[in-house]
Design a protein around this motif. Sequence first.
Motif, PDB file in Angstrom:
ATOM      1  N   GLY A 162       0.445  -1.512   0.017  1.00 54.41           N
ATOM      2  CA  GLY A 162       0.059  -0.127   0.308  1.00 54.41           C
ATOM      3  C   GLY A 162       1.101   0.779   0.071  1.00 54.41           C
ATOM      4  O   GLY A 162       1.575   1.355   1.106  1.00 54.41           O
ATOM      5  N   ARG A 163       0.501   2.524  -1.065  1.00 53.89           N
ATOM      6  CA  ARG A 163       1.028   3.265  -0.936  1.00 53.89           C
ATOM      7  C   ARG A 163      -0.065   4.887  -0.417  1.00 53.89           C
ATOM      8  O   ARG A 163      -1.014   4.448  -0.825  1.00 53.89           O
ATOM      9  CB  ARG A 163       1.720   3.627  -1.671  1.00 53.89           C
ATOM     10  CG  ARG A 163       2.637   2.840  -2.904  1.00 53.89           C
ATOM     11  CD  ARG A 163       3.653   2.897  -2.207  1.00 53.89           C
ATOM     12  NE  ARG A 163       5.248   1.409  -2.599  1.00 53.89           N
ATOM     13  CZ  ARG A 163       5.260   0.388  -1.833  1.00 53.89           C
ATOM     14  NH1 ARG A 163       4.346   0.127  -1.277  1.00 53.89           N
ATOM     15  NH2 ARG A 163       6.010  -0.334  -2.864  1.00 53.89           N
ATOM     16  N   ILE A 164       0.637   5.586   0.504  1.00 55.26           N
ATOM     17  CA  ILE A 164      -0.694   6.767   0.603  1.00 55.26           C
ATOM     18  C   ILE A 164       0.552   8.140  -0.208  1.00 55.26           C
ATOM     19  O   ILE A 164       1.852   8.164   0.452  1.00 55.26           O
ATOM     20  CB  ILE A 164      -1.020   6.799   1.512  1.00 55.26           C
ATOM     21  CG1 ILE A 164      -2.058   6.179   2.039  1.00 55.26           C
ATOM     22  CG2 ILE A 164      -1.937   8.506   1.858  1.00 55.26           C
ATOM     23  CD1 ILE A 164      -2.027   5.753   3.659  1.00 55.26           C
ATOM     24  N   ALA A 165       0.290   8.829  -0.896  1.00 55.21           N
ATOM     25  CA  ALA A 165       0.870   9.239  -1.831  1.00 55.21           C
ATOM     26  C   ALA A 165      -0.050  11.469  -1.126  1.00 55.21           C
ATOM     27  O   ALA A 165      -0.913  11.741  -1.832  1.00 55.21           O
ATOM     28  CB  ALA A 165       1.309  10.215  -2.817  1.00 55.21           C
ATOM     29  N   ASN A 166       0.942  11.936  -0.808  1.00 51.26           N
ATOM     30  CA  ASN A 166       0.124  13.503   0.022  1.00 51.26           C
ATOM     31  C   ASN A 166       0.206  14.323  -0.754  1.00 51.26           C
ATOM     32  O   ASN A 166       1.245  14.765  -0.633  1.00 51.26           O
ATOM     33  CB  ASN A 166      -0.489  13.011   1.620  1.00 51.26           C
ATOM     34  CG  ASN A 166      -1.103  12.686   2.604  1.00 51.26           C
ATOM     35  OD1 ASN A 166      -2.417  11.770   2.158  1.00 51.26           O
ATOM     36  ND2 ASN A 166      -0.160  12.228   3.126  1.00 51.26           N
TER      37      ASN A 166
ATOM     38  N   MET B 255      -1.438  18.240   7.635  1.00 51.91           N
ATOM     39  CA  MET B 255      -1.203  16.681   6.914  1.00 51.91           C
ATOM     40  C   MET B 255       0.103  16.446   6.867  1.00 51.91           C
ATOM     41  O   MET B 255       0.267  15.058   6.982  1.00 51.91           O
ATOM     42  CB  MET B 255      -1.697  16.919   5.719  1.00 51.91           C
ATOM     43  CG  MET B 255      -2.002  16.103   4.937  1.00 51.91           C
ATOM     44  SD  MET B 255      -2.410  14.913   5.782  1.00 51.91           S
ATOM     45  CE  MET B 255      -4.636  15.067   6.495  1.00 51.91           C
ATOM     46  N   ASN B 256       1.189  17.400   6.778  1.00 44.94           N
ATOM     47  CA  ASN B 256       2.320  16.618   7.168  1.00 44.94           C
ATOM     48  C   ASN B 256       2.550  15.703   8.182  1.00 44.94           C
ATOM     49  O   ASN B 256       3.156  14.919   7.982  1.00 44.94           O
ATOM     50  CB  ASN B 256       3.466  17.938   6.607  1.00 44.94           C
ATOM     51  CG  ASN B 256       3.583  18.359   5.559  1.00 44.94           C
ATOM     52  OD1 ASN B 256       2.950  17.733   4.660  1.00 44.94           O
ATOM     53  ND2 ASN B 256       4.226  19.712   4.826  1.00 44.94           N
ATOM     54  N   ALA B 257       2.475  17.038   9.311  1.00 47.02           N
ATOM     55  CA  ALA B 257       3.298  15.831  10.854  1.00 47.02           C
ATOM     56  C   ALA B 257       1.599  14.824  10.753  1.00 47.02           C
ATOM     57  O   ALA B 257       2.328  13.770  11.091  1.00 47.02           O
ATOM     58  CB  ALA B 257       2.402  16.735  12.108  1.00 47.02           C
ATOM     59  N   TYR B 258       0.854  15.066  10.538  1.00 50.29           N
ATOM     60  CA  TYR B 258      -0.573  13.423  10.938  1.00 50.29           C
ATOM     61  C   TYR B 258       0.376  12.677   9.670  1.00 50.29           C
ATOM     62  O   TYR B 258       0.314  11.087  10.297  1.00 50.29           O
ATOM     63  CB  TYR B 258      -2.191  13.689  10.434  1.00 50.29           C
ATOM     64  CG  TYR B 258      -2.723  13.055  10.321  1.00 50.29           C
ATOM     65  CD1 TYR B 258      -3.062  11.938  11.835  1.00 50.29           C
ATOM     66  CD2 TYR B 258      -3.373  11.426   9.024  1.00 50.29           C
ATOM     67  CE1 TYR B 258      -3.671  10.689  11.176  1.00 50.29           C
ATOM     68  CE2 TYR B 258      -4.316  11.657   9.162  1.00 50.29           C
ATOM     69  CZ  TYR B 258      -4.483  10.292  10.645  1.00 50.29           C
ATOM     70  OH  TYR B 258      -5.212   9.205  10.621  1.00 50.29           O
ATOM     71  N   SER B 259       0.689  12.401   8.513  1.00 52.56           N
ATOM     72  CA  SER B 259       1.132  11.854   7.346  1.00 52.56           C
ATOM     73  C   SER B 259       2.477  10.923   7.744  1.00 52.56           C
ATOM     74  O   SER B 259       2.535   9.684   7.991  1.00 52.56           O
ATOM     75  CB  SER B 259       1.665  12.051   6.521  1.00 52.56           C
ATOM     76  OG  SER B 259       0.602  13.032   5.409  1.00 52.56           O
TER      77      SER B 259
ATOM     78  N   ASN C  63       3.762   9.000   2.369  1.00 51.81           N
ATOM     79  CA  ASN C  63       4.211   9.998   2.034  1.00 51.81           C
ATOM     80  C   ASN C  63       4.251  11.396   2.120  1.00 51.81           C
ATOM     81  O   ASN C  63       3.098  11.215   1.231  1.00 51.81           O
ATOM     82  CB  ASN C  63       6.178   9.795   1.266  1.00 51.81           C
ATOM     83  CG  ASN C  63       6.681   8.444   2.033  1.00 51.81           C
ATOM     84  OD1 ASN C  63       7.362   8.493   2.707  1.00 51.81           O
ATOM     85  ND2 ASN C  63       6.830   7.358   0.663  1.00 51.81           N
ATOM     86  N   CYS C  64       4.541  12.850   2.000  1.00 51.64           N
ATOM     87  CA  CYS C  64       4.280  13.477   1.244  1.00 51.64           C
ATOM     88  C   CYS C  64       5.053  13.967   0.162  1.00 51.64           C
ATOM     89  O   CYS C  64       6.354  14.276   0.633  1.00 51.64           O
ATOM     90  CB  CYS C  64       4.147  14.675   2.586  1.00 51.64           C
ATOM     91  SG  CYS C  64       3.223  14.316   3.995  1.00 51.64           S
ATOM     92  N   VAL C  65       4.437  14.650  -0.411  1.00 47.90           N
ATOM     93  CA  VAL C  65       4.958  15.337  -2.113  1.00 47.90           C
ATOM     94  C   VAL C  65       4.565  16.438  -2.785  1.00 47.90           C
ATOM     95  O   VAL C  65       3.601  17.060  -2.786  1.00 47.90           O
ATOM     96  CB  VAL C  65       4.758  14.208  -2.924  1.00 47.90           C
ATOM     97  CG1 VAL C  65       3.569  14.121  -3.499  1.00 47.90           C
ATOM     98  CG2 VAL C  65       5.524  14.918  -4.761  1.00 47.90           C
ATOM     99  N   HIS C  66       5.869  17.800  -2.293  1.00 45.64           N
ATOM    100  CA  HIS C  66       5.482  19.087  -2.966  1.00 45.64           C
ATOM    101  C   HIS C  66       5.729  18.901  -4.775  1.00 45.64           C
ATOM    102  O   HIS C  66       7.135  18.696  -4.957  1.00 45.64           O
ATOM    103  CB  HIS C  66       6.619  20.175  -1.973  1.00 45.64           C
ATOM    104  CG  HIS C  66       6.529  21.045  -2.767  1.00 45.64           C
ATOM    105  ND1 HIS C  66       5.707  21.337  -3.417  1.00 45.64           N
ATOM    106  CD2 HIS C  66       7.413  22.182  -3.530  1.00 45.64           C
ATOM    107  CE1 HIS C  66       5.712  23.278  -3.808  1.00 45.64           C
ATOM    108  NE2 HIS C  66       6.931  23.061  -3.755  1.00 45.64           N
ATOM    109  N   PRO C  67       4.494  19.220  -5.352  1.00 44.24           N
ATOM    110  CA  PRO C  67       5.236  19.305  -7.128  1.00 44.24           C
ATOM    111  C   PRO C  67       6.052  20.250  -7.888  1.00 44.24           C
ATOM    112  O   PRO C  67       5.907  19.939  -9.361  1.00 44.24           O
ATOM    113  CB  PRO C  67       3.610  18.822  -7.520  1.00 44.24           C
ATOM    114  CG  PRO C  67       2.558  19.638  -6.700  1.00 44.24           C
ATOM    115  CD  PRO C  67       3.490  19.399  -4.494  1.00 44.24           C
TER     116      PRO C  67
END
Length: 306
Positions: free
Chosen positions: A167-171, A237-241, A254-258
Amino acid sequence: MEGAISKPPYTRRIAVVTGGNKGIGLEVCRQLASDGVTVVLTARDEKRGADAVEKLKALGLCDILFHQLEITDSSSIAALADFLKTRFGRLDILVNNAAVSGVEHVQEVDTNEEKFNGMDLNQRLEWVLKNIRDTVDGAKKSIQTNYYGTKHVIDTLLPLLQSSNGGRIANVTSAYGLLRRINNEEIRQELDDIENLTEERLDELLGKFLKDFEADALEMHGWPVGLAAYKVAKAAMNAYSRILARRNRALRINCVHPGYVKTDMSMSSGVLTPEEGARSVVNVALLPDGGPTGAYFAMGQEASFV
């Protein structure tokens, strides 16, 4: 029952993309589908979502479905979860892209992009900040959508992600969500202390932010100004991730800035195309097994949350 024919397992990876009908979200859907992933494109508006799916199918990408999703509506999220469970029995990739700016435009926006010719990134950002206004209602909507809406989607779909073999989550986040945007050192340290930070404390901090916003006391208490709620919601949301990644070691969260992308939210002032921004998001969504988790990626590179 004896003699019953069992349904064969679905072998392609399944992805859900929130806010998938335009901009970065639509391009994430296109790129994931091009990489052989079955994509469930979601959007608030059924017509716009269905039209987006038809647009992608016209490009020869057939394994794309639409499902309505309003991330601030618990019944809408539950309906999506029921659909995924019945249709696939699992979820492999969740891309949380849906977001709102939470601001008003101070005047009608000039849609002619030529005005940005010759402007560097900082000048473009300054132009945006001069043409928007933070409001109390907008701040509440930003926190409710960008933090609580996304969090509710994650929490509801988490069992389906746990049923995946990878499983992957990309926020999708923003450089505006980095902790350096918050001048209050105590709050910065709390948001960075992932071993001790709790969801309840995040709720308290967001409540304090909104109280200070209504009292016109953001600067006094070290909160950011100018897209204030957007910045704070993304930081939360970064912290929750990161909290979630510590709890779910089998997943890649993970969090990603596009990057600064030309979208409606940036009033077309970005320096990157949606295709370029989406590529960074897709790369994080498709990280290999054993790859980073609880990390922040900016422009394709792992970076600091601070």
